[in-house]
Design a protein around this motif. Structure first.
Motif, PDB file in Angstrom:
ATOM      1  N   MET A   1      17.589 -17.083  -2.286  1.00 40.06           N
ATOM      2  CA  MET A   1      18.510 -17.836  -3.142  1.00 40.06           C
ATOM      3  C   MET A   1      18.071 -17.750  -4.604  1.00 40.06           C
ATOM      4  O   MET A   1      18.911 -17.574  -5.502  1.00 40.06           O
ATOM      5  N   LEU A   2      16.780 -17.835  -4.851  1.00 36.49           N
ATOM      6  CA  LEU A   2      16.293 -17.746  -6.228  1.00 36.49           C
ATOM      7  C   LEU A   2      16.564 -16.371  -6.818  1.00 36.49           C
ATOM      8  O   LEU A   2      16.914 -16.243  -8.002  1.00 36.49           O
ATOM      9  N   ASP A   3      16.426 -15.321  -6.012  1.00 34.14           N
ATOM     10  CA  ASP A   3      16.713 -13.968  -6.485  1.00 34.14           C
ATOM     11  C   ASP A   3      18.174 -13.837  -6.895  1.00 34.14           C
ATOM     12  O   ASP A   3      18.503 -13.232  -7.922  1.00 34.14           O
ATOM     13  N   ILE A   4      19.069 -14.413  -6.088  1.00 34.90           N
ATOM     14  CA  ILE A   4      20.494 -14.377  -6.429  1.00 34.90           C
ATOM     15  C   ILE A   4      20.743 -15.162  -7.709  1.00 34.90           C
ATOM     16  O   ILE A   4      21.540 -14.757  -8.559  1.00 34.90           O
ATOM     17  N   GLY A   5      20.038 -16.300  -7.868  1.00 38.59           N
ATOM     18  CA  GLY A   5      20.181 -17.094  -9.085  1.00 38.59           C
ATOM     19  C   GLY A   5      19.775 -16.320 -10.324  1.00 38.59           C
ATOM     20  O   GLY A   5      20.426 -16.410 -11.369  1.00 38.59           O
ATOM     21  N   ARG A   6      18.699 -15.548 -10.213  1.00 42.40           N
ATOM     22  CA  ARG A   6      18.255 -14.738 -11.355  1.00 42.40           C
ATOM     23  C   ARG A   6      19.294 -13.670 -11.691  1.00 42.40           C
ATOM     24  O   ARG A   6      19.557 -13.399 -12.863  1.00 42.40           O
ATOM     25  N   GLU A   7      19.877 -13.053 -10.664  1.00 47.77           N
ATOM     26  CA  GLU A   7      20.918 -12.056 -10.911  1.00 47.77           C
ATOM     27  C   GLU A   7      22.127 -12.690 -11.588  1.00 47.77           C
ATOM     28  O   GLU A   7      22.723 -12.113 -12.492  1.00 47.77           O
ATOM     29  N   ARG A   8      22.495 -13.867 -11.114  1.00 47.45           N
ATOM     30  CA  ARG A   8      23.641 -14.577 -11.689  1.00 47.45           C
ATOM     31  C   ARG A   8      23.388 -14.909 -13.153  1.00 47.45           C
ATOM     32  O   ARG A   8      24.270 -14.745 -14.002  1.00 47.45           O
ATOM     33  N   LEU A   9      22.165 -15.360 -13.452  1.00 42.89           N
ATOM     34  CA  LEU A   9      21.825 -15.698 -14.829  1.00 42.89           C
ATOM     35  C   LEU A   9      21.858 -14.456 -15.711  1.00 42.89           C
ATOM     36  O   LEU A   9      22.371 -14.491 -16.840  1.00 42.89           O
ATOM     37  N   ALA A  10      21.321 -13.342 -15.194  1.00 47.79           N
ATOM     38  CA  ALA A  10      21.343 -12.099 -15.969  1.00 47.79           C
ATOM     39  C   ALA A  10      22.768 -11.660 -16.258  1.00 47.79           C
ATOM     40  O   ALA A  10      23.080 -11.175 -17.352  1.00 47.79           O
ATOM     41  N   GLN A  11      23.650 -11.859 -15.312  1.00 46.39           N
ATOM     42  CA  GLN A  11      25.054 -11.498 -15.506  1.00 46.39           C
ATOM     43  C   GLN A  11      25.678 -12.350 -16.600  1.00 46.39           C
ATOM     44  O   GLN A  11      26.416 -11.853 -17.447  1.00 46.39           O
ATOM     45  N   ARG A  12      25.365 -13.636 -16.596  1.00 44.35           N
ATOM     46  CA  ARG A  12      25.909 -14.522 -17.635  1.00 44.35           C
ATOM     47  C   ARG A  12      25.374 -14.148 -19.012  1.00 44.35           C
ATOM     48  O   ARG A  12      26.093 -14.181 -20.004  1.00 44.35           O
ATOM     49  N   GLU A  13      24.067 -13.790 -19.060  1.00 45.65           N
ATOM     50  CA  GLU A  13      23.489 -13.405 -20.349  1.00 45.65           C
ATOM     51  C   GLU A  13      24.124 -12.120 -20.874  1.00 45.65           C
ATOM     52  O   GLU A  13      24.323 -11.959 -22.070  1.00 45.65           O
ATOM     53  N   ASP A  14      24.464 -11.195 -19.956  1.00 41.77           N
ATOM     54  CA  ASP A  14      25.160  -9.974 -20.374  1.00 41.77           C
ATOM     55  C   ASP A  14      26.495 -10.304 -21.025  1.00 41.77           C
ATOM     56  O   ASP A  14      26.905  -9.679 -22.004  1.00 41.77           O
ATOM     57  N   GLU A  15      27.198 -11.287 -20.462  1.00 43.69           N
ATOM     58  CA  GLU A  15      28.519 -11.619 -20.968  1.00 43.69           C
ATOM     59  C   GLU A  15      28.468 -12.196 -22.381  1.00 43.69           C
ATOM     60  O   GLU A  15      29.456 -12.167 -23.106  1.00 43.69           O
ATOM     61  N   GLU A  16      27.299 -12.715 -22.782  1.00 45.45           N
ATOM     62  CA  GLU A  16      27.174 -13.252 -24.133  1.00 45.45           C
ATOM     63  C   GLU A  16      27.231 -12.149 -25.184  1.00 45.45           C
ATOM     64  O   GLU A  16      27.430 -12.408 -26.363  1.00 45.45           O
ATOM     65  N   TYR A  17      27.025 -10.898 -24.756  1.00 47.96           N
ATOM     66  CA  TYR A  17      27.063  -9.780 -25.673  1.00 47.96           C
ATOM     67  C   TYR A  17      28.391  -9.027 -25.579  1.00 47.96           C
ATOM     68  O   TYR A  17      28.483  -7.859 -25.896  1.00 47.96           O
ATOM     69  N   SER A  18      29.453  -9.737 -25.123  1.00 45.53           N
ATOM     70  CA  SER A  18      30.776  -9.151 -25.046  1.00 45.53           C
ATOM     71  C   SER A  18      31.275  -8.793 -26.435  1.00 45.53           C
ATOM     72  O   SER A  18      30.882  -9.382 -27.435  1.00 45.53           O
TER      73      SER A  18
END
Length: 280
Positions: free
Chosen positions: A80-97
């Motif tokens: 679950m923590l690994d998925i959380g890290r992936e989710r967070l990385a995805q959100r951080e990517d979106e900040e550079y839209s």
């Protein structure tokens, strides 16, 4: 029901950050799988309102509750923590839209990043960009699923636990997902398949109508194990006892025993290893 909003980004301190990463994963799994909050509440024994607070990031679940929430998705706490890290990385990517055109209300902050957009100089309409984002989200969800789950084919063939089955088809009807960590602990999933069992002669070991996981790489006879076999043109799920030169086919329910003769058409297809629990 999907949560009302995305939970906030994890804080920097260790314990709180770990809890928030867990919530990130929980939020993503609920959203992707369309899990109602009531189902999580029933599984964990807490109120639906409490589940809603967790999903909205207003409440961090305690350790024992995190384990039960992870268990709902057949995942470990660390997964679950690994998925959380992936989710967070995805959100951080979106900040550079890519930002929208100044003053244009049709181009909000959710624009697609340049490296996944159309060729330079070509602009997608807002609706198409939203569709592309949804497609990328689905691809991401599949990637997460493939990382943590392994699909095993459910075969057309059936195994009788009574008078024998003539259904031997190898056509795949569908696929069943098993947690990768678990199924690899049982063997190589590339050699596994699932069939449906019928009859009650193997009760209580195997119930009528259940699905049984078969490891087709384990064809060597070992006494007192349960196998999927062909015997004189019929397919069975039975226990085999004896030795390599004197194999007997046994039904668990009444201990009825049939000897395998030298002239018989007999083949071990694979060992039965699971039916909602390990088969001894």
């Amino acid at each position: 029901m999907s949560p009302a909003r995305t939970p906030p980004a994890p804080p920097r301190d260790g314990a709180a950050r770990e809890g928030a990463l867990f919530v990130q994963a929980l939020h993503a799994l609920v959203e992707v799988n369309g899990v109602p909050q009531s189902a999580l509440a029933d599984h964990t024994g807490v109120s639906q309102g409490y589940v809603s607070k967790i999903l909205c990031g207003k409440q961090l679940p305690k350790g024992h509750l995190r384990e039960r929430l992870a268990d709902f998705f057949h995942l470990s706490y660390r997964e679950m923590l690994d998925i959380g890290r992936e989710r967070l990385a995805q959100r951080e990517d979106e900040e550079y839209s890519m930002p929208g055109q100044p003053g244009d209300p049709m181009f909000p902050r959710d624009a697609v990043r340049e490296d996944i957009s159309s060729p330079q100089g070509v602009t997608y309409p807002c609706g198409e960009r939203a569709l592309l984002k949804n497609l990328l989200r689905d691809i991401k969800a599949r990637e997460v699923h493939q990382r943590y789950y392994t699909e095993v084919p459910l075969r057309e063939a059936t195994g009788s636990m009574g008078g024998g089955s003539t259904e031997t088809g190898t056509r795949t009807i569908t696929y069943l997902s098993f947690r990768t960590e678990w199924i690899r602990s049982k063997g190589n999933p590339e050699f596994m398949s699932v069939i449906r069992a019928f009859g009650d002669s193997m009760a209580p070991t195997i119930a009528d109508g259940c699905v049984v996981l078969i490891d087709e790489s384990r064809r060597q006879f070992v006494t007192n194990k349960v196998y999927y076999i062909r015997h004189n043109g019929q397919m069975y799920i039975k226990r085999l006892i004896g030795n390599a030169r004197d194999i007997r086919i046994v039904s668990d329910q009444d201990q009825a025993c049939i000897p395998v003769c030298e002239a018989d058409d007999f083949e071990i297809i694979g060992r039965c290893i699971w039916m909602a629990r390990d088969i001894e």
